[in-house]
Design an enzyme around this catalytic site. Structure first.
Site, short mmCIF file in Angstrom:
data_model
loop_
_atom_site.label_atom_id
_atom_site.label_comp_id
_atom_site.label_asym_id
_atom_site.label_seq_id
_atom_site.Cartn_x
_atom_site.Cartn_y
_atom_site.Cartn_z
N SER A 221 0.80 -1.11 0.01
CA SER A 221 0.13 -0.09 -0.11
C SER A 221 0.85 1.36 -0.05
CB SER A 221 -0.77 -0.15 1.45
OG SER A 221 -1.30 -1.11 1.80
N HIS B 66 -4.67 -1.49 -4.11
CA HIS B 66 -3.51 -2.57 -4.45
C HIS B 66 -4.20 -3.03 -6.19
CE1 HIS B 66 -2.19 -3.42 -0.67
NE2 HIS B 66 -3.00 -3.10 -0.28
N HIS C 227 -3.10 -10.44 1.04
CA HIS C 227 -3.01 -10.54 2.59
C HIS C 227 -3.68 -11.56 3.04
CE1 HIS C 227 -2.56 -6.19 1.35
NE2 HIS C 227 -1.75 -6.17 2.28
N TYR D 49 -5.35 -11.85 5.63
CA TYR D 49 -6.95 -11.41 5.84
C TYR D 49 -7.93 -11.78 4.78
CZ TYR D 49 -6.06 -6.85 4.00
OH TYR D 49 -5.74 -5.79 3.18
N GLU D 50 -7.39 -11.97 3.58
CA GLU D 50 -8.25 -12.12 2.49
C GLU D 50 -8.82 -13.73 2.31
OE1 GLU D 50 -6.97 -10.03 -1.39
OE2 GLU D 50 -5.50 -9.48 0.15
N ALA E 26 3.24 -0.51 3.89
CA ALA E 26 2.56 0.67 4.70
C ALA E 26 2.48 0.05 6.29
CB ALA E 26 1.45 1.39 4.36
N MET F 238 0.04 -5.74 8.43
CA MET F 238 -0.64 -6.92 8.12
C MET F 238 -0.25 -7.75 6.92
SD MET F 238 -4.59 -5.29 8.16
CE MET F 238 -4.99 -3.88 9.58
N SER F 239 1.18 -7.50 6.70
CA SER F 239 1.91 -8.26 5.54
C SER F 239 3.19 -8.62 5.90
CB SER F 239 1.52 -7.47 4.50
OG SER F 239 2.50 -6.23 4.62
N ASN G 76 0.72 6.06 9.09
CA ASN G 76 -0.08 6.56 10.41
C ASN G 76 0.68 6.02 11.67
OD1 ASN G 76 -1.11 3.34 9.81
ND2 ASN G 76 -1.66 3.77 11.71
N HIS H 99 -8.92 4.13 6.92
CA HIS H 99 -8.21 3.29 5.99
C HIS H 99 -7.88 4.08 4.77
CE1 HIS H 99 -6.35 0.09 3.63
NE2 HIS H 99 -7.47 0.24 2.64
#
Ligand code: 8IG
Length: 277
Positions: free
Chosen positions: A35, A69, A91, A93-94, A121, A213-214, A237, A249
């Site tokens: 990201s 993405h 990711h 979470y997908e 990110a 998360m990656s 952030n 987001h």
């Protein structure tokens, strides 16, 4: 040492398709753009050297779902160096499984790359980190509860984030931007929710400097595949509870885009430097 993992069949097939489309069978460095980093693809290549394939047309790649993405795979030269740039990662979470998440690392290995450069990110946890900072990862905490490995594949993760490449990248960034990047420990969370303030206090206590998360599954797979890894976070952030403000987001993505011009220059300097290191 011979690698513990070998590229999957879909990764070999994707590598063959990329070689056919680009006319390049070898790519020295593979780059995964997280990201906020995807816009750099446009300015990264030496003029006239870029061939882009939609990830949807290549084996093993799934259509990305998270905003920001784009899902492209670009073969190009950067200062003469053959580079494969994957924009749009999958990711955990997908829910598509770890194999989809680590597919770019396998494609990199199948294309003969020695080096994998991962970007993301992340939320900043340490007081000295500010939005817009690029931080080189020095280590990670895998808090996802997942591994891309299964079976007796005992991959060593000491110096997973190559000290040699970090040093070469930091020197290149000093030359290109005038400032030396910070280093930090990245905590990978399963997501997709952001953390609670209590979780952020926990992560700081555990020694994390960044949260996202990656990246971590890809690093684990890449080390198993024998690739050398450099990873960098763009701080978009300050993590929840650091500022007391809610996390949005869209705002996180906007902070990512704002830094893109500087990131292109940074990567144009870093990629040849790590390849020569
Ligand atoms: I950008 O604050 C980005 N990704 N888990 N927490 C987690 N992931 C992130 C964050 C964050 N910021």
């Amino acid at each position: 040492m011979s690698p513990l993992l070998h590229p999957t069949d879909p990764a070999r097939a994707a590598a063959a398709a990329i070689s056919r489309a680009s006319g390049r069978d070898h790519h020295e460095v593979a780059l995964v753009l997280g990201s906020g980093w995807a816009p750099v693809v446009a300015g990264l290549a030496d003029p006239g050297t870029s061939v882009t394939v939609s990830a949807a047309d290549l084996p093993g790649f799934v259509r990305p779902t998270a905003t920001g993405h784009s899902g492209t795979v670009t073969s190009c030269l950067v200062d003469g160096l053959p580079v494969l740039a994957v924009a749009g990662r999958t990711h955990l979470y997908e829910g598509l499984g770890t194999e989809a998440v680590v597919h770019p690392a396998h494609v990199a290995a199948a294309l003969g790359a020695r080096t994998l450069v991962l970007t993301n990110a992340a939320g900043g946890l340490r007081d000295d980190l500010a939005v817009g900072d690029v931080v080189l990862l020095s280590d990670h905490l895998n808090l996802t509860g997942r591994s891309p490995l299964s079976g007796a594949v005992f991959v060593d993760l000491v110096d997973a984030y190559s000290p040699r490449l970090r040093s070469a990248a930091a020197d290149a960034l000093v030359a290109a931007t005038g400032s030396r990047p910070a280093e930090g420990v990245y905590a990978a969370m399963p997501g997709p929710q952001y953390e609670t303030p209590a979780e952020i206090r926990m992560l700081r206590t555990l020694g994390a400097d960044l949260v996202g998360m990656s990246t971590v599954p890809e690093v684990v797979a890449a080390r198993g595949l024998g690739l050398e890894v450099l990873a960098a976070s763009l701080v978009t952030n300050l993590a929840a509870g650091v500022t007391g403000e809610p996390l949005d987001h869209a705002e996180v993505l906007a902070a990512g885009s704002a830094g893109a011009a500087g990131l292109t220059d940074a990567l144009r300097a870093v990629l040849p430097a790590v390849a020569r290191a």
